[in-house]
Design an enzyme around this catalytic site. Structure first.
Site, PDB file in Angstrom:
ATOM      1  N   CYS A  90       0.803  -1.220   0.000  1.00  0.00           N
ATOM      2  CA  CYS A  90       0.000   0.000   0.000  1.00  0.00           C
ATOM      3  C   CYS A  90       0.839   1.274   0.000  1.00  0.00           C
ATOM      4  CB  CYS A  90      -0.989   0.007   1.159  1.00  0.00           C
ATOM      5  SG  CYS A  90      -0.253  -0.047   2.786  1.00  0.00           S
ATOM      6  N   HIS A 165      -2.666   1.443   7.079  1.00  0.00           N
ATOM      7  CA  HIS A 165      -2.966   1.583   5.654  1.00  0.00           C
ATOM      8  C   HIS A 165      -2.674   3.002   5.184  1.00  0.00           C
ATOM      9  CE1 HIS A 165      -4.760   0.657   1.855  1.00  0.00           C
ATOM     10  NE2 HIS A 165      -5.760   1.500   2.012  1.00  0.00           N
TER      11      HIS A 165
END
Length: 324
Positions: A90, A165
């Site tokens: 990510c 994230h």
């Protein structure tokens, strides 16, 4: 997909890591930490292309709380958007989702060809192509700490780890968008004014709203700014002031250049440490301390230093909350 089979390793939310990644991609940008979203701090980083937000993923909160500035899904998003299809990718994916929407981007040939190749793909296919690029994965993994050892087989209780994230906020075609590789569509947060702070005014409101979903003083998030490398501009300013004999302004610019260079040297040193496995060294030091009867004292010192670092980071988080 399991971490060990995805081929992508965890990376840190560190400006030095992201800046080295950009350098490897041939992009003349850097990434800086942001501890506040006040107008003065953001103005000092202009031109600013995107904000990269790292947060602790909390499914219960995301399912039950709808922020005021939640935005709307845009299935017809006109820009570049790739889904995250493997674990641990990510960070690099967030950077690519930002770079792919910057017009007239200057980059290395490999990145340029990869972005061009995926122009007409849907987000899922684009994510598959990006994370299948061996050279991109190698660059990403080169900035990850080496995997030193495994605790599997020791019968230790399984513990669920916190999941973090990265998402990106940036302007695209006159509107502010949030690009989250785990969501099906780009999220549109509205049209921004070309005057004043422009897109950053809306981005600030959205990020403030998101931060408020965490307890006061929480450390479960960080914010990074994707910006032009200031050194070329500073060097040009220095030459200008020197040519007209403005010593005071020249000295001020020299100080800023010195600070930038010192920051790059620190980043380079930290990245060099990330590339080496220091477990053997640490084990040797611990054994030596134990044999000398000094391990307990060293442990207390280490606890004290870590506590001070946590408090310092907490104060930085408190300062950001106050500014917001």
């Amino acid at each position: 997909m399991e971490d060990e089979t995805s081929g992508w390793q965890l990376t840190e939310s560190d400006p030095g890591v992201f800046t080295e990644l950009l350098k490897s991609l041939g992009v003349p940008f850097i990434v800086d930490d942001l501890y506040t979203l006040d107008s003065e701090s953001l103005a000092a980083l202009q031109p600013l292309h995107a904000l990269i937000f790292l947060f602790k993923w909390m499914p219960s909160s995301s399912d039950s709380v709808t922020p005021r500035h939640a935005g709307t899904d845009d299935p017809n998003f006109p820009g570049f958007f790739a889904h995250q299809v493997v674990n641990n990718a990510c960070a690099t994916l967030a950077v690519l989702n930002a770079l792919g929407n910057i017009t007239s981007l200057k980059s290395g040939s490999q990145l340029s060809e990869l972005l061009q190749f995926t122009v007409h793909m849907d987000p899922q296919t684009r994510g598959l192509v990006l994370t299948s690029a061996d050279w991109l994965r190698e660059i990403h993994n080169s900035l990850s700490p080496p995997s030193a050892f495994s605790l599997d087989g020791l019968g230790l209780p399984k513990k669920a780890e916190d999941a973090y994230h990265f998402v990106v906020y940036l302007p695209v075609m006159g509107a502010v968008y949030e690009l989250d590789g785990l969501k099906p569509y780009a999220i549109r947060h509205g049209v921004y004014s070309q005057s004043g702070e422009g897109w950053l005014n809306i981005a600030r409101e959205v990020i403030e709203d998101r931060i408020k979903t965490y307890p006061v003083g929480a450390l479960e998030f960080s914010l990074l700014a994707l910006r032009d490398d200031p050194l070329p501009s500073l060097q040009s300013q220095l030459e200008h002031y020197q040519s007209i004999g403005d010593i005071s302004s020249a000295n001020e610019i020299l100080g800023r250049i010195s600070n930038e260079n010192a920051k790059r040297e620190r980043w380079a040193f930290e990245n060099s440490l990330r590339r080496h496995n220091h477990i053997g060294l640490v084990q040797g030091l611990l054994l030596s301390l134990a044999k000398a009867g000094r391990l307990s004292a060293a442990e207390e010192v280490a606890r004290k230093v870590m506590k001070e670092r946590v408090e310092q980071r907490k104060h930085q988080g408190d300062d950001m909350d106050e500014d917001l």
